[in-house]
Design a protein around this motif. Structure first.
Motif, PDB file in Angstrom:
ATOM      1  N   GLU A 190       1.268   7.681   9.867  1.00 28.20           N
ATOM      2  CA  GLU A 190       0.085   7.370   8.793  1.00 28.20           C
ATOM      3  C   GLU A 190       0.331   7.529   7.364  1.00 28.20           C
ATOM      4  OE1 GLU A 190      -4.819   7.676   8.630  1.00 28.20           O
ATOM      5  OE2 GLU A 190      -3.692   8.511  10.345  1.00 28.20           O
ATOM      6  N   ASP A 191       0.240   6.499   6.623  1.00 28.38           N
ATOM      7  CA  ASP A 191       0.642   6.358   5.161  1.00 28.38           C
ATOM      8  C   ASP A 191       1.930   6.896   4.695  1.00 28.38           C
ATOM      9  OD1 ASP A 191      -2.298   5.671   5.151  1.00 28.38           O
ATOM     10  OD2 ASP A 191      -3.069   7.489   4.782  1.00 28.38           O
TER      11      ASP A 191
ATOM     12  N   CYS B 128       7.114   1.861   2.083  1.00 28.53           N
ATOM     13  CA  CYS B 128       6.029   1.525   0.954  1.00 28.53           C
ATOM     14  C   CYS B 128       6.985   0.540  -0.223  1.00 28.53           C
ATOM     15  CB  CYS B 128       5.617   2.788   0.209  1.00 28.53           C
ATOM     16  SG  CYS B 128       6.640   3.700  -0.679  1.00 28.53           S
TER      17      CYS B 128
ATOM     18  N   HIS C  68       5.596   7.210  -1.469  1.00 27.89           N
ATOM     19  CA  HIS C  68       4.615   6.733  -1.038  1.00 27.89           C
ATOM     20  C   HIS C  68       3.228   7.672  -1.467  1.00 27.89           C
ATOM     21  CE1 HIS C  68       5.822   9.412   2.233  1.00 27.89           C
ATOM     22  NE2 HIS C  68       4.810   9.623   2.378  1.00 27.89           N
ATOM     23  N   LYS C  69       3.526   8.792  -1.365  1.00 29.44           N
ATOM     24  CA  LYS C  69       2.310   9.699  -1.888  1.00 29.44           C
ATOM     25  C   LYS C  69       1.801   9.214  -3.121  1.00 29.44           C
ATOM     26  CE  LYS C  69       4.060  13.322   1.021  1.00 29.44           C
ATOM     27  NZ  LYS C  69       4.973  14.488   1.316  1.00 29.44           N
TER      28      LYS C  69
ATOM     29  N   GLY D 260      -0.027   6.052  -3.523  1.00 28.95           N
ATOM     30  CA  GLY D 260      -1.289   5.542  -2.620  1.00 28.95           C
ATOM     31  C   GLY D 260      -1.100   4.591  -1.528  1.00 28.95           C
ATOM     32  N   PHE D 261       0.023   4.617  -1.146  1.00 32.29           N
ATOM     33  CA  PHE D 261       0.310   3.890  -0.053  1.00 32.29           C
ATOM     34  C   PHE D 261      -0.455   4.213   1.235  1.00 32.29           C
ATOM     35  CE2 PHE D 261       3.020   3.085   3.882  1.00 32.29           C
ATOM     36  CZ  PHE D 261       3.039   1.579   3.803  1.00 32.29           C
ATOM     37  N   ARG D 262      -0.878   3.029   1.686  1.00 29.06           N
ATOM     38  CA  ARG D 262      -1.920   3.412   2.859  1.00 29.06           C
ATOM     39  C   ARG D 262      -1.278   2.296   4.159  1.00 29.06           C
ATOM     40  NH1 ARG D 262      -2.747   7.523   1.213  1.00 29.06           N
ATOM     41  NH2 ARG D 262      -4.502   7.923  -0.358  1.00 29.06           N
ATOM     42  N   ALA D 263      -1.146   2.749   5.183  1.00 33.90           N
ATOM     43  CA  ALA D 263      -0.848   2.065   6.463  1.00 33.90           C
ATOM     44  C   ALA D 263      -1.154   3.142   7.650  1.00 33.90           C
ATOM     45  CB  ALA D 263       0.744   1.885   6.308  1.00 33.90           C
ATOM     46  N   ALA D 264      -1.552   2.427   8.719  1.00 30.27           N
ATOM     47  CA  ALA D 264      -2.304   3.173   9.780  1.00 30.27           C
ATOM     48  C   ALA D 264      -0.761   3.452  10.841  1.00 30.27           C
ATOM     49  CB  ALA D 264      -2.880   2.299  10.972  1.00 30.27           C
TER      50      ALA D 264
END
Length: 80
Positions: free
Chosen positions: A20-21, A52, A65-66, A69-73
């Protein structure tokens, strides 16, 4: 000599886990290749692959990615 199919019970499985993320974690006996067919040495048995697009060490994850602000389930997106 006839080619025998490998017994699935004796073949180690490769496991890919979308975090996740975060990256895709790849565990197990895998081979990483360029699209031209050249082998990429991962340097370890478990790798984190960037998803990302911000990593400076692609195809590997460097933690970018942190900050991005990468977001993915971890689950697949629902059909839609």
């Amino acid at each position: 000599m006839e080619h025998m199919a490998e017994d699935p019970a004796t073949v180690a499985a490769v496991m890919v886990t979308p975090c996740e993320d975060g990256p895709l974690l790849v565990r197990g006996p895998f081979t990483l290749m360029t699209q031209d067919g050249r082998r990429i040495d991962p340097g370890r048995a478990t790798v984190a692959l960037c998803r990302c697009g911000r990593s400076s060490t692609k195809p590997f994850c460097d933690g970018s990615h942190k900050a991005a602000g990468f977001r993915a389930a971890s689950e697949p997106d629902p059909p839609g």
